[in-house]
Design a protein around this motif. Structure first.
Motif, PDB file in Angstrom:
ATOM      1  N   GLN A   4      -5.223   8.272  -2.293  1.00 39.73           N
ATOM      2  CA  GLN A   4      -4.127   8.523  -1.358  1.00 39.73           C
ATOM      3  C   GLN A   4      -4.654   8.740   0.059  1.00 39.73           C
ATOM      4  N   ASN A   5      -5.712   9.511   0.190  1.00 39.96           N
ATOM      5  CA  ASN A   5      -6.286   9.771   1.511  1.00 39.96           C
ATOM      6  C   ASN A   5      -6.842   8.493   2.136  1.00 39.96           C
ATOM      7  N   TYR A   6      -7.433   7.649   1.307  1.00 39.37           N
ATOM      8  CA  TYR A   6      -7.972   6.387   1.812  1.00 39.37           C
ATOM      9  C   TYR A   6      -6.841   5.497   2.333  1.00 39.37           C
ATOM     10  N   ILE A   7      -5.749   5.412   1.574  1.00 36.50           N
ATOM     11  CA  ILE A   7      -4.614   4.590   2.015  1.00 36.50           C
ATOM     12  C   ILE A   7      -4.014   5.154   3.293  1.00 36.50           C
ATOM     13  N   ASN A   8      -3.845   6.479   3.337  1.00 37.59           N
ATOM     14  CA  ASN A   8      -3.309   7.108   4.551  1.00 37.59           C
ATOM     15  C   ASN A   8      -4.185   6.801   5.762  1.00 37.59           C
ATOM     16  N   HIS A   9      -5.491   6.889   5.573  1.00 37.04           N
ATOM     17  CA  HIS A   9      -6.422   6.610   6.667  1.00 37.04           C
ATOM     18  C   HIS A   9      -6.320   5.155   7.105  1.00 37.04           C
TER      19      HIS A   9
ATOM     20  N   LEU B  55       0.821  -1.208   0.000  1.00 39.13           N
ATOM     21  CA  LEU B  55       0.000   0.000   0.000  1.00 39.13           C
ATOM     22  C   LEU B  55       0.857   1.261   0.000  1.00 39.13           C
ATOM     23  N   ASN B  56       1.892   1.279   0.834  1.00 37.00           N
ATOM     24  CA  ASN B  56       2.732   2.473   0.914  1.00 37.00           C
ATOM     25  C   ASN B  56       3.534   2.699  -0.366  1.00 37.00           C
ATOM     26  N   TYR B  57       4.076   1.621  -0.929  1.00 43.18           N
ATOM     27  CA  TYR B  57       4.833   1.793  -2.171  1.00 43.18           C
ATOM     28  C   TYR B  57       3.905   2.251  -3.295  1.00 43.18           C
ATOM     29  N   PHE B  58       2.750   1.620  -3.389  1.00 40.57           N
ATOM     30  CA  PHE B  58       1.788   2.006  -4.423  1.00 40.57           C
ATOM     31  C   PHE B  58       1.404   3.474  -4.280  1.00 40.57           C
ATOM     32  N   LYS B  59       1.125   3.898  -3.065  1.00 41.27           N
ATOM     33  CA  LYS B  59       0.714   5.288  -2.819  1.00 41.27           C
ATOM     34  C   LYS B  59       1.810   6.274  -3.210  1.00 41.27           C
ATOM     35  N   ASN B  60       3.046   5.945  -2.873  1.00 45.00           N
ATOM     36  CA  ASN B  60       4.138   6.896  -3.049  1.00 45.00           C
ATOM     37  C   ASN B  60       4.747   6.894  -4.448  1.00 45.00           C
ATOM     38  N   PHE B  61       4.706   5.756  -5.137  1.00 43.60           N
ATOM     39  CA  PHE B  61       5.450   5.661  -6.387  1.00 43.60           C
ATOM     40  C   PHE B  61       4.624   5.247  -7.605  1.00 43.60           C
ATOM     41  N   ILE B  62       3.526   4.551  -7.404  1.00 46.96           N
ATOM     42  CA  ILE B  62       2.718   4.108  -8.541  1.00 46.96           C
ATOM     43  C   ILE B  62       1.514   5.019  -8.753  1.00 46.96           C
ATOM     44  N   LEU B  63       0.802   5.305  -7.697  1.00 47.69           N
ATOM     45  CA  LEU B  63      -0.400   6.134  -7.798  1.00 47.69           C
ATOM     46  C   LEU B  63      -0.154   7.488  -8.458  1.00 47.69           C
ATOM     47  N   PRO B  64       0.925   8.208  -8.120  1.00 46.31           N
ATOM     48  CA  PRO B  64       1.106   9.542  -8.724  1.00 46.31           C
ATOM     49  C   PRO B  64       1.245   9.530 -10.237  1.00 46.31           C
ATOM     50  N   ILE B  65       1.660   8.408 -10.826  1.00 49.23           N
ATOM     51  CA  ILE B  65       1.891   8.389 -12.271  1.00 49.23           C
ATOM     52  C   ILE B  65       0.877   7.526 -13.016  1.00 49.23           C
ATOM     53  N   LEU B  66      -0.134   7.022 -12.313  1.00 46.76           N
ATOM     54  CA  LEU B  66      -1.130   6.175 -12.965  1.00 46.76           C
ATOM     55  C   LEU B  66      -1.893   6.958 -14.029  1.00 46.76           C
ATOM     56  N   PRO B  67      -2.098   6.348 -15.194  1.00 49.06           N
ATOM     57  CA  PRO B  67      -2.897   7.016 -16.230  1.00 49.06           C
ATOM     58  C   PRO B  67      -4.388   6.835 -15.967  1.00 49.06           C
ATOM     59  N   SER B  68      -5.185   7.579 -16.697  1.00 51.42           N
ATOM     60  CA  SER B  68      -6.653   7.442 -16.678  1.00 51.42           C
ATOM     61  C   SER B  68      -7.256   7.711 -15.309  1.00 51.42           C
ATOM     62  N   MET B  69      -6.577   8.505 -14.505  1.00 49.17           N
ATOM     63  CA  MET B  69      -7.133   8.924 -13.217  1.00 49.17           C
ATOM     64  C   MET B  69      -6.972  10.426 -13.084  1.00 49.17           C
ATOM     65  N   THR B  70      -8.020  11.078 -12.629  1.00 43.29           N
ATOM     66  CA  THR B  70      -7.948  12.522 -12.418  1.00 43.29           C
ATOM     67  C   THR B  70      -7.172  12.810 -11.140  1.00 43.29           C
ATOM     68  N   PRO B  71      -6.637  14.017 -11.006  1.00 40.70           N
ATOM     69  CA  PRO B  71      -5.956  14.376  -9.755  1.00 40.70           C
ATOM     70  C   PRO B  71      -6.848  14.188  -8.532  1.00 40.70           C
ATOM     71  N   GLN B  72      -8.128  14.479  -8.678  1.00 41.56           N
ATOM     72  CA  GLN B  72      -9.044  14.322  -7.553  1.00 41.56           C
ATOM     73  C   GLN B  72      -9.176  12.850  -7.150  1.00 41.56           C
ATOM     74  N   GLN B  73      -9.240  11.979  -8.148  1.00 41.77           N
ATOM     75  CA  GLN B  73      -9.331  10.549  -7.861  1.00 41.77           C
ATOM     76  C   GLN B  73      -8.064  10.044  -7.173  1.00 41.77           C
ATOM     77  N   LYS B  74      -6.916  10.513  -7.630  1.00 40.66           N
ATOM     78  CA  LYS B  74      -5.657  10.099  -7.011  1.00 40.66           C
ATOM     79  C   LYS B  74      -5.572  10.578  -5.567  1.00 40.66           C
ATOM     80  N   THR B  75      -6.005  11.805  -5.345  1.00 42.07           N
ATOM     81  CA  THR B  75      -5.995  12.338  -3.982  1.00 42.07           C
ATOM     82  C   THR B  75      -6.929  11.541  -3.083  1.00 42.07           C
ATOM     83  N   LEU B  76      -8.076  11.157  -3.616  1.00 44.44           N
ATOM     84  CA  LEU B  76      -9.038  10.367  -2.849  1.00 44.44           C
ATOM     85  C   LEU B  76      -8.437   9.019  -2.455  1.00 44.44           C
TER      86      LEU B  76
END
Length: 292
Positions: free
Chosen positions: A177-182, A154-175
């Motif tokens: 990220q917040n879910y993983i952090n929680h 989860l942490n690696y995905f959040k920090n290194f994969i999620l920020p560069i994922l295609p087909s996701m809006t910034p809002q979706q990525k932030t959502l």
């Protein structure tokens, strides 16, 4: 517990205060197309951290397949049990290689380092379980590793994969990220307690099955030797974890306290209470002889 955190660097998996900060140089507030994603991902494919991440993903996948087929096919489940252990071993080898590169050979191979470094402890455990997996499967032994790998992935995905994922809006990525952090903040502490409980359960399971060693000495000498080695190593492992982890110490002390209370409740025949007291004393003396 040491100060190492459960994050995307190749740090010990057992020391796991949650890291909810984004360590990636790419913000989640950016969107990418697939070609850009591949370009950004490519440099990471050769890093030790990425192979470490893949090892944890493989641990989760192979463990899930092992657990599923354990209800239907011993042969298939045993195969994926081995694959899961191989994945676990690979993650620790990567961590220890990184530690080796950042230290001198003398301090790295020092006996004190072997006994105090939980990476060595868990690597030795996984290695032995893999070597004997053709003869003995440690029931429940994978569960702590599954818990640790879940948080690492989860942490690696959040920090290194999620920020560069295609087909996701910034809002979706932030959502996401917040879910993983929680999730990490909420369940990090509970996961360490759960892992300690599961390790104590493995110890109890091995202790309950230990009388079978006498039977195996008569029917299958090699299997008896394997069981003795597994039990001795796990007892030594738990002694180190008891000394180094407040979660293991608390779980073990709580279990012994409850057992003592039950034996002294007045509902257990006196001869069983005396047998328990003598056995407890002998086991305590035996464990005290372990030279670390």
């Amino acid at each position: 517990m040491s100060s190492n955190s459960r994050n995307t660097n190749t740090t010990p998996r057992t020391n796991a205060s949650a890291n909810t900060n984004t360590n990636s140089s790419n913000s989640v507030a950016t969107s990418t197309d697939f070609n850009t994603f591949l370009q950004l991902l490519k440099p990471r494919l050769t890093t030790p951290q990425f192979f470490w991440f893949v090892g944890h993903v493989s641990t989760l996948l192979n463990s899930a397949i092992y657990l599923f087929f354990s209800f239907f096919s011993t042969g298939i489940s045993q195969r994926y049990y081995k694959y899961a252990l191989m994945s676990i071993i690979s993650t620790y080898l990567i961590v220890l290689y990184q530690v080796y590169k950042s230290s001198n050979a003398f301090s790295f191979f020092n006996l004190k380092n072997f006994t105090n470094n939980d990476n060595f402890q868990y690597l030795a455990l996984a290695l032995l379980w893999y070597l004997v997996s053709g003869y003995k499967v440690i029931g429940g032994g994978l569960y702590p590793f599954i818990i640790y790998s879940t948080f690492h992935v989860l942490n690696y995905f959040k920090n290194f994969i999620l920020p560069i994922l295609p087909s996701m809006t910034p809002q979706q990525k932030t959502l996401v990220q917040n879910y993983i952090n929680h999730f990490v903040r909420t369940y990090n502490e509970q996961s360490l307690v759960a892992s300690a409980n599961l390790e104590v359960l493995v110890l109890v399971q091995l202790a309950i099955g230990s009388p079978l060693v006498l039977y195996y000495l008569l029917t299958n000498f090699w299997l008896a030797i394997i069981n003795i080695i597994v039990i001795v190593q796990f007892v030594a492992f738990m002694k180190l974890r008891y000394r180094q982890s407040k979660y293991t110490k608390g779980t073990f002390d709580g279990t012994v306290y409850k057992l003592d209370a039950f034996m002294n409740s007045g509902t257990v025949p006196l001869q069983f209470v005396q047998t328990y007291a003598n056995l407890k004393l002998q086991v305590t003396q035996l464990i005290a002889r372990i030279p670390f």
